[in-house]
Scaffold this active site. Sequence first.
Site, PDB file in Angstrom:
ATOM      1  N   HIS A  17     -39.739 -24.816  46.787  1.00 24.79           N
ATOM      2  CA  HIS A  17     -38.532 -25.460  46.261  1.00 24.79           C
ATOM      3  C   HIS A  17     -37.864 -26.301  47.340  1.00 24.79           C
ATOM      4  CE1 HIS A  17     -38.294 -21.813  43.394  1.00 24.79           C
ATOM      5  NE2 HIS A  17     -38.652 -22.851  42.663  1.00 24.79           N
ATOM      6  N   LYS A  41     -31.937 -13.809  30.028  1.00 27.52           N
ATOM      7  CA  LYS A  41     -32.877 -13.382  31.063  1.00 27.52           C
ATOM      8  C   LYS A  41     -32.124 -12.672  32.173  1.00 27.52           C
ATOM      9  CE  LYS A  41     -36.633 -16.002  31.850  1.00 27.52           C
ATOM     10  NZ  LYS A  41     -37.361 -17.147  32.421  1.00 27.52           N
ATOM     11  N   ARG A  90     -46.828 -28.213  40.637  1.00 30.51           N
ATOM     12  CA  ARG A  90     -47.822 -27.506  41.440  1.00 30.51           C
ATOM     13  C   ARG A  90     -49.233 -27.757  40.948  1.00 30.51           C
ATOM     14  NH1 ARG A  90     -44.897 -21.895  40.570  1.00 30.51           N
ATOM     15  NH2 ARG A  90     -45.154 -22.816  38.538  1.00 30.51           N
ATOM     16  N   SER A 127     -41.739 -18.302  42.244  1.00 33.22           N
ATOM     17  CA  SER A 127     -40.734 -17.245  42.463  1.00 33.22           C
ATOM     18  C   SER A 127     -41.201 -15.909  41.911  1.00 33.22           C
ATOM     19  CB  SER A 127     -39.411 -17.639  41.810  1.00 33.22           C
ATOM     20  OG  SER A 127     -38.852 -18.751  42.449  1.00 33.22           O
TER      21      SER A 127
END
Length: 159
Positions: A17, A41, A90, A127
């Site tokens: 990040h 969440k 990514r 993460s």
Amino acid sequence: MTKVVCPGSFDPVTNGHVDIFRRAAHLFDEVVVTVLINESKKGLFSIEQRMDLLREAVADLDNVSVDSFRGLLVHYCRDHDVQAIVKGLRAVSDFDYELQMAQMNGSLTGIETVFIPTGPEFAYLASSLVKEVAKHGGDVTDLVPAHVLKALQEAYSRT
């Protein structure tokens, strides 16, 4: 002046990040890293903790700030005069999802999305993987900033 937003959950912020934030800071006048508030969440870190971790991670970048939002990102962009969304990619699997989001955001408000490919050294970094490794005592020293490593160790020592 070009103002962009780098949105995400950042639970926790990783070196991948930070790489994207740094590169965006070189390309644009102002970069706002925004943490999505999603009540459905439960994260490892609270929104406030994530924002504090992010602020420390970007403290040396004069044109980068940290904020949070709930709801639609395009509404945040409209309300804060943001010209574009910056997303790190990514892998091809990221592109498939992010392209759909970019097209939806563009169709809603006309806002553009700029993709920055992640550096090869961070291509595998997520993460969720960092949390999983840290939770089981694995070494994530090279994957997150030092202050995030400390926060992870403290969070998992309580569980």
